[in-house]
Scaffold this motif. Structure first.
Motif, PDB file in Angstrom:
ATOM      1  N   ARG A  20      -3.521 -10.302 -15.857  1.00 45.42           N
ATOM      2  CA  ARG A  20      -4.033  -9.088 -16.526  1.00 45.42           C
ATOM      3  C   ARG A  20      -4.067  -7.826 -15.509  1.00 45.42           C
ATOM      4  NH1 ARG A  20      -9.164  -8.922 -16.673  1.00 45.42           N
ATOM      5  NH2 ARG A  20      -9.706 -11.238 -15.920  1.00 45.42           N
ATOM      6  N   THR A  21      -4.084  -8.004 -14.380  1.00 45.26           N
ATOM      7  CA  THR A  21      -3.868  -6.828 -13.467  1.00 45.26           C
ATOM      8  C   THR A  21      -2.586  -6.472 -13.270  1.00 45.26           C
ATOM      9  OG1 THR A  21      -5.895  -7.676 -11.838  1.00 45.26           O
ATOM     10  CG2 THR A  21      -4.066  -6.376 -11.078  1.00 45.26           C
ATOM     11  N   ILE A  22      -1.400  -7.298 -13.286  1.00 41.61           N
ATOM     12  CA  ILE A  22      -0.150  -6.774 -13.218  1.00 41.61           C
ATOM     13  C   ILE A  22       0.271  -6.175 -14.470  1.00 41.61           C
ATOM     14  CG2 ILE A  22       2.264  -7.612 -13.015  1.00 41.61           C
ATOM     15  CD1 ILE A  22       1.076  -9.755 -10.933  1.00 41.61           C
ATOM     16  N   ALA A  23      -0.106  -7.035 -15.746  1.00 43.31           N
ATOM     17  CA  ALA A  23       0.326  -6.547 -17.156  1.00 43.31           C
ATOM     18  C   ALA A  23      -0.293  -5.221 -17.325  1.00 43.31           C
ATOM     19  CB  ALA A  23      -0.160  -7.602 -18.255  1.00 43.31           C
ATOM     20  N   ALA A  24      -1.318  -4.827 -16.805  1.00 46.83           N
ATOM     21  CA  ALA A  24      -1.968  -3.434 -17.275  1.00 46.83           C
ATOM     22  C   ALA A  24      -1.460  -2.403 -16.220  1.00 46.83           C
ATOM     23  CB  ALA A  24      -3.345  -3.631 -16.984  1.00 46.83           C
ATOM     24  N   GLY A  25      -0.537  -2.947 -15.196  1.00 42.94           N
ATOM     25  CA  GLY A  25       0.223  -1.809 -14.174  1.00 42.94           C
ATOM     26  C   GLY A  25      -0.790  -1.284 -13.185  1.00 42.94           C
ATOM     27  N   ARG A  26      -1.932  -2.387 -12.970  1.00 45.43           N
ATOM     28  CA  ARG A  26      -2.845  -1.796 -11.908  1.00 45.43           C
ATOM     29  C   ARG A  26      -2.319  -2.582 -10.590  1.00 45.43           C
ATOM     30  NH1 ARG A  26      -6.597  -3.915 -15.771  1.00 45.43           N
ATOM     31  NH2 ARG A  26      -7.071  -5.428 -14.561  1.00 45.43           N
ATOM     32  N   SER A  27      -2.889  -1.829  -9.395  1.00 47.82           N
ATOM     33  CA  SER A  27      -2.444  -2.448  -8.124  1.00 47.82           C
ATOM     34  C   SER A  27      -3.369  -3.746  -7.868  1.00 47.82           C
ATOM     35  CB  SER A  27      -3.098  -1.393  -6.973  1.00 47.82           C
ATOM     36  OG  SER A  27      -2.666  -1.967  -5.706  1.00 47.82           O
ATOM     37  N   VAL A  28      -2.596  -4.699  -7.161  1.00 49.34           N
ATOM     38  CA  VAL A  28      -3.108  -6.223  -7.187  1.00 49.34           C
ATOM     39  C   VAL A  28      -3.899  -6.021  -5.779  1.00 49.34           C
ATOM     40  CG1 VAL A  28      -1.350  -7.337  -8.335  1.00 49.34           C
ATOM     41  CG2 VAL A  28      -1.044  -7.012  -6.062  1.00 49.34           C
ATOM     42  N   SER A  29      -3.863  -4.802  -4.934  1.00 49.63           N
ATOM     43  CA  SER A  29      -4.481  -4.851  -3.523  1.00 49.63           C
ATOM     44  C   SER A  29      -5.947  -5.387  -3.591  1.00 49.63           C
ATOM     45  CB  SER A  29      -4.122  -3.607  -2.992  1.00 49.63           C
ATOM     46  OG  SER A  29      -4.852  -2.440  -3.647  1.00 49.63           O
ATOM     47  N   GLY A  30      -6.710  -4.814  -4.842  1.00 47.93           N
ATOM     48  CA  GLY A  30      -8.026  -5.279  -4.742  1.00 47.93           C
ATOM     49  C   GLY A  30      -8.413  -6.471  -4.921  1.00 47.93           C
ATOM     50  N   LEU A  31      -7.256  -6.964  -5.783  1.00 46.41           N
ATOM     51  CA  LEU A  31      -7.620  -8.659  -5.971  1.00 46.41           C
ATOM     52  C   LEU A  31      -7.176  -9.441  -4.931  1.00 46.41           C
ATOM     53  CD1 LEU A  31      -8.075 -10.248  -8.671  1.00 46.41           C
ATOM     54  CD2 LEU A  31      -5.368 -10.433  -9.107  1.00 46.41           C
ATOM     55  N   VAL A  32      -6.103  -9.048  -4.172  1.00 51.72           N
ATOM     56  CA  VAL A  32      -5.986  -9.758  -2.805  1.00 51.72           C
ATOM     57  C   VAL A  32      -7.153  -9.609  -1.984  1.00 51.72           C
ATOM     58  CG1 VAL A  32      -4.406  -9.749  -0.870  1.00 51.72           C
ATOM     59  CG2 VAL A  32      -3.329  -9.447  -3.214  1.00 51.72           C
ATOM     60  N   SER A  33      -7.843  -8.355  -1.871  1.00 49.67           N
ATOM     61  CA  SER A  33      -8.888  -8.317  -0.899  1.00 49.67           C
ATOM     62  C   SER A  33      -9.852  -9.427  -1.306  1.00 49.67           C
ATOM     63  CB  SER A  33      -9.500  -6.956  -1.065  1.00 49.67           C
ATOM     64  OG  SER A  33      -8.634  -6.076  -0.382  1.00 49.67           O
ATOM     65  N   SER A  34     -10.142  -9.497  -2.442  1.00 54.23           N
ATOM     66  CA  SER A  34     -11.380 -10.587  -3.199  1.00 54.23           C
ATOM     67  C   SER A  34     -10.817 -12.072  -2.601  1.00 54.23           C
ATOM     68  CB  SER A  34     -11.505 -10.383  -4.570  1.00 54.23           C
ATOM     69  OG  SER A  34     -10.140 -10.877  -5.414  1.00 54.23           O
ATOM     70  N   TRP A  35      -9.557 -12.025  -2.825  1.00 56.49           N
ATOM     71  CA  TRP A  35      -9.224 -13.454  -2.312  1.00 56.49           C
ATOM     72  C   TRP A  35      -9.481 -13.755  -0.852  1.00 56.49           C
ATOM     73  CZ3 TRP A  35      -3.237 -13.501  -4.662  1.00 56.49           C
ATOM     74  CH2 TRP A  35      -3.408 -13.321  -5.860  1.00 56.49           C
ATOM     75  N   GLN A  36      -9.077 -12.720  -0.139  1.00 58.03           N
ATOM     76  CA  GLN A  36      -9.475 -12.877   1.377  1.00 58.03           C
ATOM     77  C   GLN A  36     -10.833 -13.198   1.693  1.00 58.03           C
ATOM     78  OE1 GLN A  36      -7.434  -9.224   2.572  1.00 58.03           O
ATOM     79  NE2 GLN A  36      -5.452 -10.307   2.746  1.00 58.03           N
ATOM     80  N   ARG A  37     -11.800 -12.522   0.989  1.00 54.31           N
ATOM     81  CA  ARG A  37     -13.109 -12.544   1.108  1.00 54.31           C
ATOM     82  C   ARG A  37     -13.660 -14.103   0.717  1.00 54.31           C
ATOM     83  NH1 ARG A  37     -13.241  -7.364  -0.993  1.00 54.31           N
ATOM     84  NH2 ARG A  37     -13.908  -8.125  -3.100  1.00 54.31           N
ATOM     85  N   TYR A  38     -12.974 -14.415  -0.246  1.00 57.12           N
ATOM     86  CA  TYR A  38     -13.299 -15.822  -0.834  1.00 57.12           C
ATOM     87  C   TYR A  38     -12.529 -16.787   0.139  1.00 57.12           C
ATOM     88  CZ  TYR A  38     -11.966 -20.448  -2.976  1.00 57.12           C
ATOM     89  OH  TYR A  38     -11.857 -21.709  -3.331  1.00 57.12           O
ATOM     90  N   CYS A  39     -11.694 -16.797   0.859  1.00 58.68           N
ATOM     91  CA  CYS A  39     -11.106 -17.741   1.898  1.00 58.68           C
ATOM     92  C   CYS A  39     -11.951 -17.685   2.923  1.00 58.68           C
ATOM     93  CB  CYS A  39      -9.800 -17.295   2.069  1.00 58.68           C
ATOM     94  SG  CYS A  39      -8.528 -17.613   0.664  1.00 58.68           S
ATOM     95  N   GLN A  40     -12.407 -16.726   3.342  1.00 63.23           N
ATOM     96  CA  GLN A  40     -13.293 -16.588   4.548  1.00 63.23           C
ATOM     97  C   GLN A  40     -14.556 -17.518   4.426  1.00 63.23           C
ATOM     98  OE1 GLN A  40     -12.081 -15.393   7.458  1.00 63.23           O
ATOM     99  NE2 GLN A  40     -14.144 -16.300   8.375  1.00 63.23           N
ATOM    100  N   SER A  41     -15.035 -17.438   3.138  1.00 66.57           N
ATOM    101  CA  SER A  41     -16.379 -18.140   2.807  1.00 66.57           C
ATOM    102  C   SER A  41     -15.855 -19.600   2.790  1.00 66.57           C
ATOM    103  CB  SER A  41     -16.733 -17.756   1.369  1.00 66.57           C
ATOM    104  OG  SER A  41     -17.509 -18.759   0.971  1.00 66.57           O
TER     105      SER A  41
END
Length: 413
Positions: free
Chosen positions: A380-401
């Motif tokens: 949905r992020t890519i198809a809408a033409g939005r940056s994936v940087s925010g999504l990647v940051s959320s992944w990094q927070r999840y991985c730390q947990s």
């Protein structure tokens, strides 16, 4: 036998036993490896004369990657040691000899090496059925994984653990190295609605755990519907900072498109992109998953974008092939940065440079893409033409947990 006595016995034998939701671990056995300091779980079991399996009927989940460090097939070693005690074989995706293509329906067969019946766990059934386990007391898993959630060998392990529990069978894992090492944890979580055989265990896309540790996690965190009596036969000499090349072991092609010990890193870097439409990740080339391209893309534009990403341990060069343009990757698996983030960034940019072709998927393609990614957020992020940087940051927070979550189940330093 009392629980304390069982645990004491496990310590003597160099095992990890799961008798309760919170597993306990024990030191690796202090003995010399076959010609070196490193021993696979199967080597440790063999060094003990297969004593804990004697007198039991054994089913073995195995394939073409299942070798001892001396180069003997696990099923041959089992047959030689246990004789009629080895009753049944099971094989995951790609079949007993590893030649079948991804997703192929595989039939049961008679194993030419042992003469035993081999049930396919990627045919009519994914999960061992009661009739398959009727002549089994202990179900043993010895298959080499690549360290990525979307690789189905660990899905086979998870559902086989459930089957063992449901049918009153014990489950044993002969541990093997994670070829990506034990520190790399990255990528998106698995949302419950996207759980599938492509992604069966709720861990990050790259989890940094061995199969034995994953089995402990599945039991301890109840990530599977039924928890069996679990034993993990630990390796000797493996540490979390080791990638495959540090083990001194021969690499056996885990599937047709994972031919080299470096291939798991490339799989992580382009595996999600590979599910997109009009995309090229190098399947059929000298380096499967070593390319990131799409139809009609200007290779130099993609190269300039990737250079700006400045991902440590990854080099790029532009390529054009059969109407596709993009970059060829060279990855140093020991020093590479976040490869799953790279996958997301490259997928988004190739979609932009191709005029949206990559995300223009059929319903079947889209379903698989989301199952691999673990949710539909990336699409949905890519198809809408939005940056994936925010999504990647959320992944990094999840991985730390997740690093904290997995800590009680780690068997190696």
């Amino acid at each position: 036998m009392g629980k304390r006595l069982l645990l004491a016995l496990a310590s003597v034998l160099g095992l990890t036993m799961c008798l309760a939701p919170a597993p306990l671990s024990y030191p690796a056995p202090q003995q010399q490896a076959y010609g070196g300091r490193f021993m696979l779980g199967v080597d440790v079991l063999e060094a003990r004369g297969f004593d804990i399996l004697r007198g039991k009927r054994v089913g073995l989940i195995t394939n073409h990657t299942s070798y001892t460090s001396r180069g003997e097939r696990t099923r041959s070693a089992f047959k030689r040691a246990l004789g009629p005690g080895l009753t049944t074989l099971f094989a995951p995706e790609h079949g007993l000899d590893g030649r079948e293509k991804a997703g192929a329906h595989i039939s049961d067969q008679r194993d030419p090496v042992t003469g035993l019946r081999c049930y396919s766990l990627h045919g009519s059934y994914r999960k061992p059925q009661p009739f398959m386990l009727s002549n089994v007391d202990v179900l043993v898993f010895d298959v080499q994984d690549i360290g990525c959630r979307s690789y189905t060998y660990i899905s086979t392990m998870a559902v086989a653990m459930e089957a063992a529990a449901e049918n009153g069978k014990a489950f044993m894992v002969l541990d093997r190295p994670n070829p990506l090492g034990g520190h790399r944890v990255e990528g998106p979580p698995l949302e419950p609605r996207w759980k599938s055989f492509v992604g069966q265990i709720a861990v990050p896309y790259v989890h940094g755990m061995t199969v034995g540790e994953l089995a402990m996690l599945c039991s301890g965190r109840r990530l599977i519907s039924s928890v069996p009596r679990l034993q993990v036969i630990k390796m000797q000499g493996w540490t979390r900072n080791m990638i495959w090349q540090d083990t001194g072991l021969r690499w056996y092609r885990t599937s047709p498109n994972i031919p080299y010990p470096t291939s798991p890193a490339y799989y992580v870097a382009t595996g999600m992109l590979g599910g997109g439409a009009a995309a090229d990740v190098g399947i059929g080339t000298e380096n499967p998953f070593g390319y990131a391209g799409a139809r009609g893309v200007d290779a130099n534009a993609m190269y300039a974008f990737c250079q700006r990403l400045n991902i440590p341990g990854v080099r790029f060069r532009p390529y054009t092939r059969s109407g596709f343009g993009g970059v060829a990757l060279t990855i140093d698996p020991r020093h590479a940065g976040d490869l799953t983030a790279l996958d997301a960034y490259m997928t988004a940019e190739l979609n932009r440079l191709s005029g949206g072709k990559v995300m223009r998927m059929t319903s079947t393609q889209l379903s698989l893409f989301n199952k691999v990614a673990g949710s539909d957020e990336l699409y949905r992020t890519i198809a809408a033409g939005r940056s994936v940087s925010g999504l990647v940051s959320s992944w990094q927070r999840y991985c730390q947990s997740f690093r904290s979550t997995r800590q009680p189940y780690l068997l190696y330093q």
